[in-house]
Design an enzyme around this catalytic site. Structure first.
Site, PDB file in Angstrom:
ATOM      1  N   ASP A  94       0.807  -1.246  -0.266  1.00  0.00           N
ATOM      2  CA  ASP A  94      -0.077  -0.103  -0.055  1.00  0.00           C
ATOM      3  C   ASP A  94       1.082   1.585  -0.068  1.00  0.00           C
ATOM      4  O   ASP A  94       1.926   1.331   0.708  1.00  0.00           O
ATOM      5  CB  ASP A  94      -0.873   0.026   1.236  1.00  0.00           C
ATOM      6  CG  ASP A  94      -1.802   1.157   1.174  1.00  0.00           C
ATOM      7  OD1 ASP A  94      -3.077   0.915   0.567  1.00  0.00           O
ATOM      8  OD2 ASP A  94      -1.784   2.354   1.752  1.00  0.00           O
ATOM      9  N   ILE A  95       0.414   2.158  -0.831  1.00  0.00           N
ATOM     10  CA  ILE A  95       1.419   3.564  -1.109  1.00  0.00           C
ATOM     11  C   ILE A  95       0.995   4.489   0.339  1.00  0.00           C
ATOM     12  O   ILE A  95      -0.332   4.642   0.643  1.00  0.00           O
ATOM     13  CB  ILE A  95       1.009   4.120  -2.391  1.00  0.00           C
ATOM     14  CG1 ILE A  95       1.369   3.182  -3.607  1.00  0.00           C
ATOM     15  CG2 ILE A  95       1.920   5.520  -2.255  1.00  0.00           C
ATOM     16  CD1 ILE A  95       1.122   3.710  -4.752  1.00  0.00           C
ATOM     17  N   GLU A 106      -4.636   2.459  -4.350  1.00  0.00           N
ATOM     18  CA  GLU A 106      -3.415   2.263  -4.255  1.00  0.00           C
ATOM     19  C   GLU A 106      -2.555   0.996  -3.578  1.00  0.00           C
ATOM     20  O   GLU A 106      -1.724   0.886  -2.994  1.00  0.00           O
ATOM     21  CB  GLU A 106      -2.823   3.427  -3.448  1.00  0.00           C
ATOM     22  CG  GLU A 106      -3.266   3.484  -1.923  1.00  0.00           C
ATOM     23  CD  GLU A 106      -4.555   4.308  -1.913  1.00  0.00           C
ATOM     24  OE1 GLU A 106      -4.689   4.782  -0.531  1.00  0.00           O
ATOM     25  OE2 GLU A 106      -5.341   4.443  -2.727  1.00  0.00           O
TER      26      GLU A 106
END
Length: 494
Positions: free
Chosen positions: A375-376, A418
Site C-alpha cells: 500500500d502506498i 493504491e
C-alpha cells in the site's frame, strides 16, 4: 417431377449451408458475448469499489468537521471570549482553521453571530432560524448538509460549554460543496460527482448513452450522483461487437446470394458440394478440408460450376480470415477483462483466480507459497497536492518497479486503489521478506514526476496448507495494517 425434385434438393442444400453458417455465427457470437459479460462484470466490480471509496471520502470530510468543532469548543479562551462577546479573539481562532474548512462562526445562545471567520467584520446577524442551529439546540449537535450563506455545505454545529455542562454559545463549522471540492474526493479520472439535497428526477433518471454507469451515494442527508464516463476499453468493446455482427451478417448474406444465383445451373456437382458442406457442419472436417474438397470439385467441370467453386473458395478464405480476426479479438477482450486499465497489471478478478490456482497447487505438492500486500503511504496527499494525473503516473511507475523486481513465475496485480498484491510461488516467508524489503527500498529511493517521493508499507505471509484463500490474504492484509500502525515505510510479517 424432376423439376420439383431439383427444387427440393436446392432448397435442402440452401437450408444446410445457411444452418451451418448460422450455427457458427451463434457459437462465435456466444463466445464473444461471454467475453464481454466478463469484462462488464469486472467493470461493475470496479464501479462498486470506487463508489465505496467516494462514500468513505465524503464521510471522512463530515467526520473531520465534527472533530474540528469538538476541539474548537473546548479551549477556555474561546469560552471566555464568547461570554465577553470578544469578536477579535474569536475571529483569530476561526482564521487559524479556515485553510481546511470554509467558515467558522461563533454565536451566543440566541443564535446572534459574535464572530465569523474569514469574514471577521460580518457579525450581529442571527442564525436562530437555520436548521442546523435548531437541531443543535434540540439534540445537542448537528452534523450533515445544510445551506450556509445560500450555498449547500457540510456543517457541524454544537454548543460551547462552560465547565462541560453550561452552554454559553454555539460553534458552527462548515465547508461549501463545490465542484472542485467534489473532484478532489474522486479516486481517479473519468468520473464526475455532483450533489443534490434530495433524490429528484435528475438523479434517478436512466443512465444516458454518454455515461457508462451511475451510482447514488447518500451521505449527511444529501444525495451525490457518481457518474462513470465511458472508458476507451468500453468503447472498443462496443466497436468490436458491432464489427463482428456486421462481418457475420455480410458473410452469411454473401453465401446465400451466391448459392441462390448459381444453384439453378448445372446440378450434378452440387451433391459433392453438399457432402463437403454437411461434413463441415457436422465437424467432420475443418475449413481447410472444406477448401480442399471445393478445389477438387472445380477441376474438370464447366466454366459455370468452376466459377461457383471459386466463389465458394473465396468465401471460405474470407471466413477463415474473419475467424482469425475473431480469435485476435477474443484474445484482446480476455486481456482487457483481466488487466487493470491504468497500470497494465492483473486486476482483482484475475488475481483471485491466480490465488485459487496457486493455493491448490501448493496444497497438492506441498510447495512453498507467499504473498506480499503493498500500500502506498499517504497516497491521497499526492492526489490532493499534485493532482490525479501525477497520482496516476506514480501508480504506473510503482507498478513498473514491482514488475522489474519479480520473477517470470510471479504474479503482480492491482488489488484496489493504491493497494497491490504479489503472489510468489515456490517462495517461503524469508524470500518474500527479502522481495518486500527490496521493493520498499526501490520505491523510497525513486523520484517520480514533479519530484514526488513516496514510501510504501508491506504485509508478508506464507500459505498454510489447506487454509482458505480469504484467510491467507487476510493475514497479509493484517500484516500490512500492522506496518502502517508501526509508522509506515516498513515490512511486517504474519
Amino acid at each position: 417431377m424432376i423439376s420439383r425434385s431439383r427444387s427440393s434438393l436446392r432448397n435442402g442444400i440452401l437450408t444446410i449451408v445457411m444452418a451451418s453458417f448460422a450455427v457458427l455465427s451463434l457459437i462465435y457470437g456466444v463466445l464473444l458475448e461471454l467475453a464481454i459479460d466478463d469484462y462488464r462484470e469486472s467493470r461493475i466490480a470496479d464501479h462498486d469499489r470506487y463508489t465505496a471509496i467516494v462514500r468513505r471520502n465524503l464521510t471522512y470530510e463530515l467526520d473531520h468537521l465534527m472533530e474540528l468543532s469538538t476541539n474548537l469548543s473546548r479551549p477556555r479562551d474561546i469560552v471566555e471570549s464568547i461570554e465577553r462577546l470578544d469578536n477579535e479573539v474569536l475571529s483569530d481562532w476561526g482564521k487559524a482553521f479556515t485553510k481546511t474548512v470554509g467558515s467558522v462562526v461563533f454565536t451566543d445562545l440566541d443564535g446572534v453571530v459574535i464572530a465569523r471567520a474569514p469574514d471577521e467584520f460580518r457579525f450581529a446577524d442571527s442564525l436562530s432560524s437555520e436548521i442546523y442551529f435548531e437541531e443543535a439546540g434540540n439534540k445537542g449537535v448537528f452534523l450533515g448538509i445544510a445551506p450556509v450563506d445560500g450555498k449547500d455545505s457540510f456543517v457541524a454545529c454544537r454548543p460551547v460549554l462552560k465547565y462541560d455542562d453550561v452552554p454559553v454559545g454555539y460553534l458552527i463549522v462548515s465547508k461549501t460543496i463545490t465542484s472542485s471540492f467534489l473532484e478532489a474526493l474522486l479516486p481517479q479520472g473519468n468520473m464526475k460527482l455532483t450533489f443534490s439535497d434530495e433524490m429528484d428526477s435528475d438523479l434517478s433518471r436512466e443512465v444516458s448513452t454518454s455515461l457508462e454507469a451511475r451510482r447514488i451515494v447518500e451521505v449527511g442527508g444529501g444525495f451525490f450522483s457518481l457518474d462513470f464516463l465511458p472508458s476507451s476499453e468500453y468503447r472498443e468493446l462496443l466497436r468490436l461487437q458491432n464489427s463482428l455482427i456486421f462481418a457475420f451478417l455480410a458473410v452469411t448474406g454473401g453465401t446465400v446470394f451466391f448459392l441462390l444465383y448459381f444453384l439453378r445451373r448445372r446440378f450434378e456437382p452440387y451433391t459433392r458440394m453438399v457432402d463437403a458442406l454437411v461434413d463441415y457442419s457436422e465437424r467432420k472436417t475443418d475449413l481447410d478440408g472444406l477448401l480442399d474438397a471445393v478445389s477438387k470439385i472445380s477441376s474438370g467441370v464447366s466454366d459455370e460450376i468452376s466459377y461457383i467453386c471459386e466463389a465458394l473458395k473465396d468465401m471460405i478464405l474470407v471466413l477463415k480470415d474473419k475467424m482469425k480476426n475473431i480469435q485476435s479479438y477474443s484474445t484482446k477482450l480476455e486481456y482487457l477483462a483481466n488487466r487493470d486499465s491504468l497500470t497494465g497489471l492483473w486486476n482483482r478478478r484475475k488475481m483471485d483466480q491466480i490465488l485459487l490456482s496457486e493455493t491448490e497447487r501448493s496444497s497438492r505438492y506441498s510447495a512453498s507459497l507467499s504473498v506480499v500486500m503493498v500500500d502506498i503511504d499517504h497516497f491521497k496527499s499526492v492526489n490532493d497536492n499534485f493532482g490525479h494525473e501525477v497520482g496516476d503516473t506514480v501508480l504506473s511507475s510503482i507498478a513498473a518497479l514491482m514488475k522489474d523486481c519479480t520473477r517470470a513465475g510471479d504474479s503482480v496485480g492491482r488489488w484496489g486503489g493504491e493497494e497491490f498484491l504479489v503472489v510468489l510461488p515456490e517462495t517461503d516467508v524469508k524470500g518474500a521478506l527479502e522481495y518486500a524489503e527490496r521493493m520498499r527500498s526501490a520505491v523510497e529511493c525513486n523520484v517520480f514526476d514533479e519530484d514526488v517521493r513516496v514510501t510504501s508499507s508491506f504485509g508478508v505471509t506464507q500459505y498454510r496448507i489447506g487454509e482458505p484463500v480469504n484467510e491467507f490474504v487476510a493475514r497479509a492484509d493484517e500484516a500490512l495494517y500492522e506496518a502502517k500502525g508501526n509508522g509506515r515505510n516498513r515490512v511486517e510479517m504474519r
